[in-house]
Design an enzyme around this catalytic site. Structure first.
Site, mmCIF file in Angstrom:
data_model
loop_
_atom_site.group_PDB
_atom_site.id
_atom_site.type_symbol
_atom_site.label_atom_id
_atom_site.label_comp_id
_atom_site.label_asym_id
_atom_site.label_seq_id
_atom_site.Cartn_x
_atom_site.Cartn_y
_atom_site.Cartn_z
ATOM 1 N N LYS A 9 70.088 99.277 36.350
ATOM 2 C CA LYS A 9 71.453 99.563 36.805
ATOM 3 C C LYS A 9 72.190 100.537 35.898
ATOM 4 O O LYS A 9 73.424 100.483 35.768
ATOM 5 C CB LYS A 9 72.248 98.262 36.972
ATOM 6 C CG LYS A 9 71.720 97.361 38.079
ATOM 7 C CD LYS A 9 72.578 96.122 38.259
ATOM 8 C CE LYS A 9 72.134 95.345 39.487
ATOM 9 N NZ LYS A 9 70.787 94.760 39.359
ATOM 10 N N ASP A 58 70.669 96.133 46.721
ATOM 11 C CA ASP A 58 71.561 95.867 45.600
ATOM 12 C C ASP A 58 72.377 97.132 45.342
ATOM 13 O O ASP A 58 71.875 98.111 44.798
ATOM 14 C CB ASP A 58 70.741 95.497 44.361
ATOM 15 C CG ASP A 58 71.605 95.045 43.190
ATOM 16 O OD1 ASP A 58 72.811 95.377 43.171
ATOM 17 O OD2 ASP A 58 71.084 94.370 42.283
#
Length: 426
Positions: free
Chosen positions: A255, A329
């Site tokens: 991320k 996600d």
């Protein structure tokens, strides 16, 4: 002339106009009385009753209005509540986000092959129209060529030792016991495979860069659980004991945009390209090939001077809308939206390509089984087992469409007018 930056002076002027020093101190030292407040209590499993319970608690503390509950906890959401149980905690309802569609987008890929209609969830006016235009140009040019080039989701546990010698001995032990560690990791999953285990030493700290294939899933949770098992196997059997270790030592690029992800990939690496005939460039983008090339040259310089990781226009726009629509996600857009856009003249025509090394998508797992997201994947024709690689190629093709359209709009001088026309109809 002041040597203080004007932005600092303007901020100070605004603050002086709003607060005295005493008022600022008072506001920033005030302590909220938490005595009347009670922590929210939520059930372990989500169902209509657990949602109703949380709304009663919100009403009791005075933060919920009567109008808010039926909007978020509507009849369909309550009926489907159990389907969300594995995806969220303390659920009070669902948000309704507008979903647009673009297509047909013809893709000539190793995995994605055919005409696709792509759902995009966004609140940004002009986004769907822009990607639709890029898709139309690409399709009229014969379609987008795509290929999955590499795959592997990373997790990077870190181990701290008493000194450099112990760190070296630990790495030596890992190399001799790699088969046992691989077996421990893969015992936790039916679909994940540990394909690489790379030690990285920084004096008394060792990172183990663990790379997995994850089948048709994006695989974030899969690789975390597998790596935890690997680390606990090390803890049980390795004679060189670390002072401490952590399941993720911030080396994998999870991320985050990182040079590691840019060079080696984290997720699925995909390249997509199209050759747009010169007449189509002029007809649909309203600009010449030469002017597109001139913009590409300047844009690449801008990327270089500003220190971008990669060089591209706006991958994040399309990926965020696509990820939300299809149950991915959304936080992984931070690393997925890294890559390179290239333009070249091919005779009288324009070649455009994108390469994205970190596309993290799955056709199973995560949020792909939720009602709206499952429906969106069905519209795309890529729901369920066997479609993970194709989904990644579609994501790359989508980014290519966005690059075609935004570069055409900027080059033709239509970027501002398009947003003025489409984003101000309120």
């Amino acid at each position: 002339m002041s040597i203080i930056p004007s932005s600092v002076l303007r901020l100070l002027d605004r603050l002086r106009a709003s607060y005295t020093a005493e008022q600022a101190r008072s506001r920033m030292s005030h302590k909220v009385d938490l005595a009347p407040q009670r922590s929210l209590r939520s059930a372990r499993e989500t169902d209509a009753a657990s949602i109703a319970s949380l709304w009663r608690q919100l009403h009791a503390v005075g933060v919920a209005t009567e109008a808010a509950e039926p909007v978020l906890a509507d009849t369909q959401t309550l009926a489907d509540a159990a389907r969300y149980s594995a995806n969220i905690e303390a659920m009070i309802g669902t948000l309704k986000l507008p979903v647009g569609v673009i297509g047909p987008l013809v893709i000539n890929g190793l995995n994605a092959n055919g005409a696709y209609y792509l759902p995009l969830a966004t609140t940004e006016a002009a986004l769907v129209a822009s990607y639709a235009r890029g898709a139309a140009v690409a399709t009229k040019s014969g379609g987008v060529t795509t290929a999955l080039l590499n795959e592997g989701v990373l997790r990077s546990p870190g181990f701290k030792f008493a000194g450099l010698v112990d760190a070296g001995l630990f790495v030596e032990w890992v190399t001799r016991n790699v088969d046992d560690l691989q077996a421990a990791a893969e015992a936790t999953t039916r679909h994940g495979k540990l394909i690489s285990l790379e030690p990285m030493i920084d004096n008394d700290i060792v990172f183990l860069l663990c790379r997995y294939t994850t089948g048709d899933a994006a695989g974030q949770n899969m690789v975390t659980i597998a790596t935890d098992a690997l680390c606990r196997r090390i803890e049980q059997t390795c004679p060189i004991k670390p002072l401490h270790w952590f399941i993720e030592a911030n080396f994998s690029g999870d991320k985050k945009a990182s040079y590691l992800g840019l060079l080696t990939g984290r997720g699925r690496k995909v390249s997509a390209s199209v050759i747009i005939p010169g007449p189509l460039v002029e007809k649909h983008l309203h600009v010449s090939v030469d002017r597109m090339m001139a913009y590409g040259e300047m844009a690449n310089l801008g990327a270089l001077l500003s220190g971008q990781l990669g060089a591209q226009g706006h991958y994040a726009n399309g990926l965020a809308a696509f990820y939300i629509a299809t149950g991915q996600d959304a936080a992984c857009v931070s690393e997925s939206a890294v890559g390179f856009t290239r333009m070249e003249r091919r005779g009288a025509d324009l070649f455009i390509s994108v390469t994205l090394p970190n596309i993290l998508v799955g056709s199973v797992g995560g949020g792909t089984g939720l009602p709206s997201q499952s429906a969106a994947l069905s519209l795309l024709g890529l729901k369920g087992t066997g479609h993970g690689a194709a989904l990644a190629e579609v994501a790359a093709a989508l980014c290519l469409c966005g690059e075609i359209s935004i570069m055409g709009a900027i080059t033709a001088g239509h970027f501002a007018s398009a947003h003025d026309k489409l984003a101000r109809r309120r």
